[in-house]
Design an enzyme around this catalytic site. Structure first.
Site, short mmCIF file in Angstrom:
data_model
loop_
_atom_site.label_atom_id
_atom_site.label_comp_id
_atom_site.label_asym_id
_atom_site.label_seq_id
_atom_site.Cartn_x
_atom_site.Cartn_y
_atom_site.Cartn_z
N ARG A 133 0.87 -1.12 0.14
CA ARG A 133 -0.03 0.11 0.16
C ARG A 133 0.72 1.27 0.16
O ARG A 133 2.06 1.22 0.51
CB ARG A 133 -0.93 0.14 1.27
N HIS A 167 -3.47 -8.66 3.78
CA HIS A 167 -4.78 -8.97 3.81
C HIS A 167 -5.32 -9.97 4.78
O HIS A 167 -4.79 -10.71 5.35
CB HIS A 167 -5.57 -9.43 2.45
N TYR A 188 -8.65 -7.37 -5.94
CA TYR A 188 -7.45 -7.04 -6.77
C TYR A 188 -7.29 -8.04 -7.78
O TYR A 188 -6.17 -7.98 -8.61
CB TYR A 188 -6.15 -7.01 -5.98
N LYS A 218 -2.53 -1.86 8.18
CA LYS A 218 -4.02 -1.64 8.24
C LYS A 218 -4.37 -2.21 9.40
O LYS A 218 -5.71 -1.72 9.85
CB LYS A 218 -4.82 -2.08 6.77
N HIS A 269 -2.34 3.42 -6.62
CA HIS A 269 -3.05 1.94 -6.03
C HIS A 269 -3.19 0.88 -6.80
O HIS A 269 -2.93 -0.15 -6.31
CB HIS A 269 -4.34 2.29 -5.19
N ARG A 290 -0.87 -2.18 -6.91
CA ARG A 290 -1.31 -3.36 -6.12
C ARG A 290 -2.03 -4.56 -6.66
O ARG A 290 -1.62 -5.79 -6.47
CB ARG A 290 -2.03 -2.85 -4.76
#
Length: 313
Positions: free
Chosen positions: A142, A279, A288, A167, A245, A248
């Site tokens: 990220r 994740h 993604y 995250k 982004h 990714r």
């Protein structure tokens, strides 16, 4: 209870559950500014909430992001008897602006890097933007994770990055390839010249011209100008042009293609890709993985192979 106090209490619960909740807090802060932080929760009307949701712009996914954040907050408040009812609309409008990630080709990345030559001066130097683009392309990090890297997080001898407090408040190790190791080594030598001098652990890897840490918004603006100069754009009728982004998604799709080409067990390896990307679940990784033409071809080849085996058995 006043709105500001309820938001503070709610965010404590979010954090205790292992989520930073930055986007949730951002929406709730905007809502508090819109209706006043000192308002009593029970005095907030459905019409005020609806006006905040609708705003003054065309319907977009941001409407649903605001709705989701407020729904979670008011459910929390209702469960604790802070409000008598949830003041949100019972029906939500359907949004047709589904965003499909853009998968950069190697040629796209080459054009982006080439366009850095002669780029106009900005707070973010061309060499910094170059390494950032290549790092995101080569690791799927990220943007915020890359910008928060410190020199202590980069172990070039072990070809390893330490990505801290991501995250979901987790720290993970990200292996990097030999080519990326060389790129980072050259950048560190060029920018952090006094390598023999003891450095602080929190010295930022990436810096602006003034020595500060680049901001995500500043990097995105610089990348948008770079993408325009390089002529990298999507021609599929999508409303939005390629974003930083999307590197990714590109990393994830390219990794799948390589696994298909190698004849690997993709279903078994997918959890490893999810872990590498940081994740919380495989479902998050699937966002993604749009069916790019290359990925579709490889998947079709794999399917044809299995069908042939079934016929032979």
């Amino acid at each position: 209870m006043k709105l500001a106090d309820a938001i503070s209490l709610y965010m404590q619960v979010i954090h205790a559950n292992g989520c930073k909740g930055d986007s949730i807090h951002g929406v709730l802060s905007l809502f508090a500014k819109y209706v006043s932080r000192d308002r009593e929760l029970t005095s907030i009307s459905p019409s005020e909430v609806r006006a905040f949701l609708d705003g003054n712009r065309p319907l977009s996914h941001y409407w649903h992001r605001k709705h989701s954040a407020l729904m979670g907050f008011f459910r929390f408040a209702l469960a604790r008897s802070l409000v008598p009812a949830i003041p949100l609309p019972s029906r939500t409008p359907r949004c047709y602006q589904d965003y499909q990630p853009y998968v950069y080709s190697e040629d796209d990345v080459d054009r982006l890097i080439a366009a850095l030559d002669g780029a106009r001066a900005t707070p973010i130097e061309a060499r910094t933007l170059r390494v950032l683009v290549l790092l995101l392309y080569g690791t799927g990090l990220r943007l915020g994770e890359a910008l928060h890297l410190c020199l202590a997080d980069v172990d070039l001898s072990q070809q390893l990055l330490t990505v801290r407090d991501t995250k979901f408040y987790k720290t993970r190790w990200v292996p990097i390839g030999t080519h990326l190791v060389q790129i980072l080594h050259e950048y560190i030598v060029a920018v952090h010249t006094s390598l023999s001098v003891e450095r602080r652990d929190d010295t930022p890897l990436f810096t602006r011209r003034d020595g500060g840490r680049p901001t995500a918004s500043g990097v995105r603006r610089a990348f948008a100008r770079l993408r325009s100069k390089a002529g990298v754009r999507r021609n599929d009728g999508a409303r939005y042009q390629p974003r930083l982004h999307d590197m990714r998604a590109t990393f994830a799709v390219h990794r799948l293609i390589i696994w298909y080409q190698q004849g690997a067990d993709v279903q078994r390896l997918l959890p490893l890709l999810s872990t590498y990307l940081g994740h919380a679940s495989i479902a998050a990784t699937q966002i993604y993985l749009p069916m790019s033409p290359e990925l579709l071809v490889e998947a079709s080849i794999r399917l044809a192979h299995y069908v042939a085996l079934e016929k032979q058995s």
